[in-house]
Design an enzyme around this catalytic site. Structure first.
Site, mmCIF file in Angstrom:
data_model
loop_
_atom_site.group_PDB
_atom_site.id
_atom_site.type_symbol
_atom_site.label_atom_id
_atom_site.label_comp_id
_atom_site.label_asym_id
_atom_site.label_seq_id
_atom_site.Cartn_x
_atom_site.Cartn_y
_atom_site.Cartn_z
ATOM 1 N N HIS A 1 9.118 -0.640 -4.797
ATOM 2 C CA HIS A 1 7.836 -0.032 -5.212
ATOM 3 C C HIS A 1 7.523 -0.370 -6.678
ATOM 4 O O HIS A 1 7.341 0.539 -7.506
ATOM 5 C CB HIS A 1 7.879 1.484 -4.983
ATOM 6 N N GLU B 1 10.767 6.338 1.580
ATOM 7 C CA GLU B 1 11.321 5.987 0.263
ATOM 8 C C GLU B 1 12.168 7.118 -0.284
ATOM 9 O O GLU B 1 11.792 8.272 -0.105
ATOM 10 C CB GLU B 1 10.172 5.664 -0.713
ATOM 11 N N SER C 1 0.857 -1.198 0.000
ATOM 12 C CA SER C 1 0.000 0.000 0.000
ATOM 13 C C SER C 1 0.889 1.242 0.000
ATOM 14 O O SER C 1 1.337 1.685 -1.054
ATOM 15 C CB SER C 1 -0.981 -0.036 1.174
ATOM 16 N N ARG C 2 1.205 1.756 1.182
ATOM 17 C CA ARG C 2 2.153 2.861 1.306
ATOM 18 C C ARG C 2 3.000 2.568 2.538
ATOM 19 O O ARG C 2 2.496 2.049 3.551
ATOM 20 C CB ARG C 2 1.434 4.196 1.499
HETATM 21 N N1 LIG Z 1 2.691 -0.420 -4.193
HETATM 22 C C1 LIG Z 1 2.135 0.073 -5.274
HETATM 23 O O1 LIG Z 1 2.751 0.218 -6.315
HETATM 24 C C2 LIG Z 1 0.687 0.424 -5.266
HETATM 25 C C3 LIG Z 1 -0.064 0.238 -6.435
HETATM 26 C C4 LIG Z 1 -1.403 0.594 -6.393
HETATM 27 C C5 LIG Z 1 -1.961 1.120 -5.237
HETATM 28 N N2 LIG Z 1 -1.192 1.270 -4.136
HETATM 29 C C6 LIG Z 1 -1.784 1.783 -2.893
HETATM 30 O O2 LIG Z 1 -2.924 0.981 -2.601
HETATM 31 C C7 LIG Z 1 -3.975 1.816 -2.162
HETATM 32 C C8 LIG Z 1 -5.298 1.125 -2.396
HETATM 33 O O3 LIG Z 1 -5.626 1.110 -3.764
HETATM 34 P P1 LIG Z 1 -7.082 0.623 -4.243
HETATM 35 O O4 LIG Z 1 -7.162 0.897 -5.699
HETATM 36 O O5 LIG Z 1 -7.352 -0.764 -3.783
HETATM 37 O O6 LIG Z 1 -7.990 1.651 -3.444
HETATM 38 P P2 LIG Z 1 -9.452 1.452 -2.878
HETATM 39 O O7 LIG Z 1 -9.924 2.810 -2.529
HETATM 40 O O8 LIG Z 1 -10.258 0.629 -3.823
HETATM 41 O O9 LIG Z 1 -9.240 0.581 -1.550
HETATM 42 C C9 LIG Z 1 -8.805 1.106 -0.334
HETATM 43 C C10 LIG Z 1 -9.615 0.463 0.753
HETATM 44 O O10 LIG Z 1 -9.071 0.845 2.024
HETATM 45 C C11 LIG Z 1 -10.159 0.986 2.911
HETATM 46 N N3 LIG Z 1 -9.776 1.775 4.066
HETATM 47 C C12 LIG Z 1 -9.623 3.115 4.160
HETATM 48 N N4 LIG Z 1 -9.292 3.456 5.421
HETATM 49 C C13 LIG Z 1 -9.213 2.300 6.133
HETATM 50 C C14 LIG Z 1 -8.919 1.991 7.473
HETATM 51 N N5 LIG Z 1 -8.637 2.950 8.352
HETATM 52 N N6 LIG Z 1 -8.918 0.698 7.849
HETATM 53 C C15 LIG Z 1 -9.227 -0.281 6.953
HETATM 54 N N7 LIG Z 1 -9.523 -0.051 5.668
HETATM 55 C C16 LIG Z 1 -9.522 1.224 5.266
HETATM 56 C C17 LIG Z 1 -11.239 1.648 2.063
HETATM 57 O O11 LIG Z 1 -12.525 1.509 2.651
HETATM 58 C C18 LIG Z 1 -11.093 0.897 0.754
HETATM 59 O O12 LIG Z 1 -11.932 -0.242 0.675
HETATM 60 C C19 LIG Z 1 -3.757 3.122 -2.944
HETATM 61 O O13 LIG Z 1 -4.339 4.228 -2.285
HETATM 62 C C20 LIG Z 1 -2.254 3.227 -3.005
HETATM 63 O O14 LIG Z 1 -1.773 3.980 -1.923
HETATM 64 C C21 LIG Z 1 0.115 0.953 -4.120
HETATM 65 O O1 LIG Z 2 -0.579 4.442 -5.989
HETATM 66 C C1 LIG Z 2 -0.109 3.936 -7.001
HETATM 67 O O2 LIG Z 2 -0.678 3.977 -8.094
HETATM 68 C C2 LIG Z 2 1.168 3.187 -6.954
HETATM 69 O O3 LIG Z 2 1.868 3.312 -5.794
HETATM 70 C C3 LIG Z 2 1.985 3.331 -8.196
HETATM 71 O O4 LIG Z 2 2.565 2.119 -8.434
#
Ligand SMILES: NC(=O)c1ccc[n+]([C@@H]2O[C@H](COP(=O)([O-])OP(=O)(O)OC[C@H]3O[C@@H](n4cnc5c(N)ncnc54)[C@H](O)[C@@H]3O)[C@@H](O)[C@H]2O)c1
Ligand SMILES: O=C(O)[C@H](O)CO
Length: 386
Positions: A320, A302, A272-273
């Site tokens: 990442h 990072e 996630s982050r």
């Molecule tokens: N590592 C990477 O390269 C990469 C790639 C894509 C996304 N991400 C991260 O993943 C995150 C999620 O992406 P997504 O498309 O699934 O988003 P999304 O909005 O579909 O899912 C996020 C979920 O987190 C839940 N949430 C929010 N606050 C919460 C809490 N306090 N406790 C429990 N659950 C909680 C929300 O209700 C939601 O269902 C992005 O915001 C991004 O930061 C990272």
């Molecule tokens: O939030 C995102 O989209 C990712 O971290 C990029 O890979």
């Protein structure tokens, strides 16, 4: 005064000036912009992370929109400069936008785009890869082979965890968390426990149906449970993957106390982050619990890792790369460019930002809409009827 930055220019006579702070994969995003009368300037500076000053120099005195990156600090300074330069739109080339101060963007009436949907499966696949790499000690075993230490098969050599029949825990069962859960349940016949602020009925139905299918075939059915607290997931699951957004409620969601609740041989995955996990506490926990393993794609500061993490044999770390498949990265570039272009052209916003496939079809003209603008309500953008 901001230093000039190196750029590459496409369609120099285009009416609208669009800046991309990085070169992005594929050419479709470039073609879409230049076909719609944009002069595109792509920053070609060698440094990986651009500073606010670098971006101010890129914006200059006239700029209609910017495509930026999650490594950049998009706050008051940049939105004020963009607005002063006549800019109406910014899009992150990312789904996460914790690097963006949306309130500041609202203040200047600048639309903020992100790129949901196109990363879901790719990111979930990396989370699944890290889960397996940690469970089966793949990186340790690879290093061992390359170091010439393999002297023959041994009953105790790199014994890891069997996933089948164990419980997978998902914290944040949104798009990516749910996709990961389905992969682990269907692929490895794991039971599911999840925690999210909202119920994921689709995910629950999927696991129920798959459980019924297994039972009808004489196999042990898989089960699901929606936990009433995050602690319940941490205590019960064998593999836990973190997929929430990063905000005030999820900062250091996994801390020293919560790590202590987890099973001694559990696996923790974070795609996630970084700041969702207290990384200093994690290093200490890894040191004290050698059977506990982690798979990390993201880090608190990072590009750095907290001291000691790189020495931990029970940690698998990657830089990442969760969204790094060619299809996804080209799709992210396309969605980010279309967010900016759509706002410049005065298009409405797409009615379902979770369903962005029509924008990704290489053989068709994309819809006349902005695929995903996170502050559309705040700045009063109309919803597309398409
Ligand atoms: N590592 C990477 O390269 C990469 C790639 C894509 C996304 N991400 C991260 O993943 C995150 C999620 O992406 P997504 O498309 O699934 O988003 P999304 O909005 O579909 O899912 C996020 C979920 O987190 C839940 N949430 C929010 N606050 C919460 C809490 N306090 N406790 C429990 N659950 C909680 C929300 O209700 C939601 O269902 C992005 O915001 C991004 O930061 C990272
Ligand atoms: O939030 C995102 O989209 C990712 O971290 C990029 O890979």
């Amino acid at each position: 005064m901001a230093k000039p930055v190196q750029i590459e220019v496409w369609n120099p006579n285009g009416k609208y000036r669009v800046v991309s702070t990085k070169s992005m994969p594929g050419t479709r995003w470039i073609n879409l912009l230049i076909q719609q009368d944009c002069r595109l300037e792509i920053c070609t500076e060698k440094k990986t992370i651009l500073s606010v000053d670098d971006i101010l120099a890129l914006i200059g005195d006239r700029c209609d929109g910017v495509i930026g990156q999650l490594t950049e600090d998009w706050g008051e300074t940049l939105f004020s400069a963009l607005s002063k330069a006549g800019g109406k739109a910014f899009s992150n080339m990312a789904v996460g936008y914790n690097n963006v101060d949306v309130e500041a963007a609202n203040k200047y009436g600048v639309a903020v785009g992100n790129t949901p949907g196109v990363l879901t499966e790719t990111t979930a696949e990396l989370a699944a890869s890290l889960s397996l790499a940690a469970a089966r000690r793949i990186v340790e075993a690879d290093e061992f082979m390359r170091a010439g230490k393999y002297e023959g098969w041994l009953p105790h050599l790199f014994v890891g965890n069997l996933l089948k029949g164990q419980t997978v825990g998902v914290i944040g069962a949104g798009r990516i968390g749910s996709a990961y859960a389905r992969m682990m349940v269907e692929g490895f016949k794991m039971n599911l426990i999840y925690y999210d602020l909202y119920q994921s009925t689709r995910l629950e139905k999927f696991v129920t149906a798959y459980g019924q299918f297994l039972k009808a075939n004489g196999e042990q059915p898989v089960t699901w449970k929606r936990a009433s607290s995050m602690e319940e997931v941490l205590q019960e699951a064998d593999v836990i993957s973190l997929h929430p957004i990063l905000d005030k409620t999820t900062y250091h969601l996994v801390n020293k106390e919560r790590l202590a609740l987890m099973k001694k041989e559990a696996i923790l995955v974070n795609c996630s982050r970084g700041p969702v996990v207290d990384e200093v506490a994690l290093v200490e926990h890894l040191r004290e619990n050698p059977m506990f393993r982690v798979g990390l794609d993201v880090f608190e500061d990072e590009p750095y890792m907290k001291p000691g993490l790189a020495d931990m044999k029970n940690a698998v770390v990657v830089p990442h790369i969760a969204s790094a498949s060619k299809w996804t990265r080209e799709g992210m570039a396309t969605l980010a460019a279309l967010n900016v272009l759509g706002k410049i052209k005065g298009y409405p916003i797409w009615s379902n930002p979770n369903s962005v496939e029509p924008f990704l079809n290489e053989n068709a003209t994309p819809p006349a809409a902005c695929p995903s603008i996170v502050n559309s309500k705040a700045i009063g953008l109309a919803v597309s009827k398409l």
